[in-house]
Design a protein around this motif. Structure first.
Motif, PDB file in Angstrom:
ATOM      1  N   LYS A  73       0.836  -1.208   0.000  1.00 22.02           N
ATOM      2  CA  LYS A  73       0.000   0.000   0.000  1.00 22.02           C
ATOM      3  C   LYS A  73       0.870   1.257   0.000  1.00 22.02           C
ATOM      4  CE  LYS A  73      -3.860   2.394   0.581  1.00 22.02           C
ATOM      5  NZ  LYS A  73      -4.943   2.449  -0.441  1.00 22.02           N
ATOM      6  N   GLN A  74       1.892   1.270   0.833  1.00 21.00           N
ATOM      7  CA  GLN A  74       2.768   2.437   0.973  1.00 21.00           C
ATOM      8  C   GLN A  74       3.471   2.782  -0.333  1.00 21.00           C
ATOM      9  OE1 GLN A  74       3.122   4.458   3.634  1.00 21.00           O
ATOM     10  NE2 GLN A  74       4.591   5.727   2.519  1.00 21.00           N
ATOM     11  N   ARG A  75       3.878   1.761  -1.073  1.00 19.72           N
ATOM     12  CA  ARG A  75       4.640   1.990  -2.307  1.00 19.72           C
ATOM     13  C   ARG A  75       3.804   2.652  -3.402  1.00 19.72           C
ATOM     14  NH1 ARG A  75       9.313  -2.247  -3.731  1.00 19.72           N
ATOM     15  NH2 ARG A  75      10.169  -2.578  -1.655  1.00 19.72           N
ATOM     16  N   ASP A  76       2.492   2.565  -3.298  1.00 16.67           N
ATOM     17  CA  ASP A  76       1.663   3.132  -4.363  1.00 16.67           C
ATOM     18  C   ASP A  76       1.020   4.459  -3.974  1.00 16.67           C
ATOM     19  OD1 ASP A  76       0.641   2.871  -7.034  1.00 16.67           O
ATOM     20  OD2 ASP A  76      -1.340   2.488  -6.170  1.00 16.67           O
ATOM     21  N   LEU A  77       1.359   4.998  -2.819  1.00 11.90           N
ATOM     22  CA  LEU A  77       0.779   6.277  -2.415  1.00 11.90           C
ATOM     23  C   LEU A  77       1.351   7.421  -3.247  1.00 11.90           C
ATOM     24  CD1 LEU A  77       0.828   5.948   1.490  1.00 11.90           C
ATOM     25  CD2 LEU A  77      -1.110   5.592  -0.071  1.00 11.90           C
ATOM     26  N   GLY A  78       0.533   8.466  -3.454  1.00  3.96           N
ATOM     27  CA  GLY A  78       1.032   9.674  -4.109  1.00  3.96           C
ATOM     28  C   GLY A  78       0.659   9.840  -5.561  1.00  3.96           C
ATOM     29  N   SER A  81     -10.308   8.309 -11.133  1.00  2.00           N
ATOM     30  CA  SER A  81     -10.040   7.949  -9.738  1.00  2.00           C
ATOM     31  C   SER A  81      -9.392   9.115  -9.005  1.00  2.00           C
ATOM     32  CB  SER A  81      -9.114   6.729  -9.666  1.00  2.00           C
ATOM     33  OG  SER A  81      -9.659   5.629 -10.362  1.00  2.00           O
ATOM     34  N   LEU A  82      -9.669   9.180  -7.697  1.00  2.00           N
ATOM     35  CA  LEU A  82      -9.127  10.251  -6.862  1.00  2.00           C
ATOM     36  C   LEU A  82      -8.597   9.643  -5.568  1.00  2.00           C
ATOM     37  CD1 LEU A  82      -8.840  13.390  -6.538  1.00  2.00           C
ATOM     38  CD2 LEU A  82     -11.009  13.307  -5.285  1.00  2.00           C
ATOM     39  N   GLU A  83      -7.332   9.935  -5.266  1.00  2.00           N
ATOM     40  CA  GLU A  83      -6.711   9.446  -4.038  1.00  2.00           C
ATOM     41  C   GLU A  83      -7.124  10.350  -2.873  1.00  2.00           C
ATOM     42  OE1 GLU A  83      -2.272   7.829  -2.921  1.00  2.00           O
ATOM     43  OE2 GLU A  83      -2.429   9.736  -3.980  1.00  2.00           O
ATOM     44  N   ILE A  84      -7.582   9.731  -1.785  1.00  2.00           N
ATOM     45  CA  ILE A  84      -8.008  10.474  -0.598  1.00  2.00           C
ATOM     46  C   ILE A  84      -7.053  10.146   0.548  1.00  2.00           C
ATOM     47  CG2 ILE A  84      -9.914  10.926   1.004  1.00  2.00           C
ATOM     48  CD1 ILE A  84     -10.524  11.737  -1.866  1.00  2.00           C
ATOM     49  N   ASP A  85      -6.446  11.177   1.134  1.00  2.00           N
ATOM     50  CA  ASP A  85      -5.403  10.958   2.141  1.00  2.00           C
ATOM     51  C   ASP A  85      -5.913  10.286   3.409  1.00  2.00           C
ATOM     52  OD1 ASP A  85      -3.469  12.046   0.497  1.00  2.00           O
ATOM     53  OD2 ASP A  85      -3.715  14.073   1.296  1.00  2.00           O
ATOM     54  N   ASP A  86      -7.057  10.714   3.922  1.00  2.00           N
ATOM     55  CA  ASP A  86      -7.525  10.217   5.222  1.00  2.00           C
ATOM     56  C   ASP A  86      -8.733   9.298   5.099  1.00  2.00           C
ATOM     57  OD1 ASP A  86      -9.195  12.172   4.340  1.00  2.00           O
ATOM     58  OD2 ASP A  86      -9.291  13.289   6.222  1.00  2.00           O
ATOM     59  N   TYR A  96       4.467   4.145 -14.084  1.00  2.00           N
ATOM     60  CA  TYR A  96       4.117   5.533 -14.370  1.00  2.00           C
ATOM     61  C   TYR A  96       4.681   6.451 -13.284  1.00  2.00           C
ATOM     62  CZ  TYR A  96       0.787   3.322 -17.547  1.00  2.00           C
ATOM     63  OH  TYR A  96       0.211   2.557 -18.528  1.00  2.00           O
ATOM     64  N   LEU A  97       5.122   7.623 -13.691  1.00  2.00           N
ATOM     65  CA  LEU A  97       5.685   8.625 -12.779  1.00  2.00           C
ATOM     66  C   LEU A  97       6.880   8.064 -12.008  1.00  2.00           C
ATOM     67  CD1 LEU A  97       2.404  10.177 -11.278  1.00  2.00           C
ATOM     68  CD2 LEU A  97       3.642  10.851 -13.348  1.00  2.00           C
ATOM     69  N   GLY A  98       7.543   7.044 -12.590  1.00  2.00           N
ATOM     70  CA  GLY A  98       8.714   6.475 -11.957  1.00  2.00           C
ATOM     71  C   GLY A  98       8.438   5.709 -10.690  1.00  2.00           C
ATOM     72  N   GLU A 149      -7.735  -1.155   1.119  1.00  2.00           N
ATOM     73  CA  GLU A 149      -7.435  -0.438   2.355  1.00  2.00           C
ATOM     74  C   GLU A 149      -7.015  -1.463   3.402  1.00  2.00           C
ATOM     75  OE1 GLU A 149      -7.394   2.772   2.171  1.00  2.00           O
ATOM     76  OE2 GLU A 149      -8.346   2.828   0.195  1.00  2.00           O
ATOM     77  N   ILE A 150      -5.939  -1.169   4.117  1.00  2.00           N
ATOM     78  CA  ILE A 150      -5.357  -2.107   5.074  1.00  2.00           C
ATOM     79  C   ILE A 150      -6.380  -2.588   6.101  1.00  2.00           C
ATOM     80  CG2 ILE A 150      -3.658  -2.364   6.940  1.00  2.00           C
ATOM     81  CD1 ILE A 150      -2.407  -2.388   4.194  1.00  2.00           C
TER      82      ILE A 150
END
Length: 265
Positions: free
Chosen positions: A40-45, A73-78, A217-219, A146-147
């Motif tokens: 999960k962490q590796r795909d954040l951002g 799609s939209l990433e939501i931080d919280d 994508y995006l490195g 989601e974890i």
């Protein structure tokens, strides 16, 4: 110089031993959780994305129908991520739109707009295990990972697609889930999902989802060009072919509004 190298070598050996001891000390449940957290962490951002998708529906006899779809799609931080799925072809499903708000703990919010009925239908939690638009994907399969949605157990290592993989069992915490568990294979280098097995409420193998042709994508962010879901119990399959990915396009929260489902293009 020799003494300095000896000290550094000793420190490295100690650090490696500590890491090994920590790994050994972990239970399979803790290892499964840590592997899933890392994935999960590796795909954040990625912030937001758009993509085109072909959905190929095949029955047991191999007869095929194709649907053209646009995904936003939209990433939501919280919270969990938001997604909007828009059907463009064929004519009988054109204008159908699906909106999903994923949540880590609470039940996901999902709505389906059916142009023939000219109304927005809310998908009840108890119906999340039902098929999405006649495909072999369930509504709950369309939720973001989601974890907190699962508990975990590391089962060991296995080679998939020529890659060394972690094999992790995931148990849904949602009592309305159509699955007793999922078994997920993630490659050790990039933590990309290679395969998922889904087990039904009788703990029998129901479906297998495979991922192939990954691109970066995006490195940082890996996406599979093709996903295939095979239903072992009815012989049907659904293949998703993705293209034209774009990230950080400027999508906002207001673009994911159930009141605008009828106006999507």
């Amino acid at each position: 110089m020799f003494k300095k190298k000896l000290v550094l070598g000793t420190l490295s050996a100690i650090a490696l031993a500590l890491v090994s001891n920590i790994s050994i000390a972990m239970t399979p449940e803790q290892q499964g959780l840590e592997i899933s957290k890392e994935a999960k962490q590796r795909d954040l951002g990625w912030v937001d994305s758009t993509a085109d998708m072909l959905m190929l529906l095949r029955n047991k006899q191999g007869q095929q129908s194709i649907r053209e779809i646009k995904i936003k799609s939209l990433e939501i931080d919280d919270d969990g991520d938001k997604s909007l799925t828009i059907f463009n072809k064929p004519r009988d499903v054109k204008g159908t739109a699906f909106l999903s708000f994923s949540h880590p703990v609470e039940a996901d919010d999902q709505w389906l707009y059916l142009p023939a009925l000219k109304r927005v239908k809310r998908i009840a939690s108890r119906n999340k295990s039902g098929p999405f638009m006649g495909s072999e994907f369930a509504f709950e399969d369309l939720s973001s990972f989601e974890i907190e949605k699962y508990s975990y157990k590391y089962l060991g290592d296995e080679t998939i697609n020529g890659l060394d993989n972690f094999k992790v069992e995931q148990y849904p915490n949602d009592e309305n889930s159509g699955y007793t568990k999922r078994i997920v294979w993630l490659d050790k280098n990039e933590y990309r999902i290679q395969k998922i097995e889904f087990y039904d409420r009788k703990d029998a193998l129901l479906k297998t989802l495979t991922y192939v042709d990954y691109k970066q994508y995006l490195g940082k962010h890996w996406r599979a060009d093709t996903q295939q879901m095979l239903n072992h119990q009815n012989g049907k399959s659904t293949e998703l072919k993705w293209s034209n990915y774009a990230f950080k396009t400027g999508l906002k929260d207001g673009d994911f509004n159930r009141n605008s489902l009828k106006r999507v293009r």
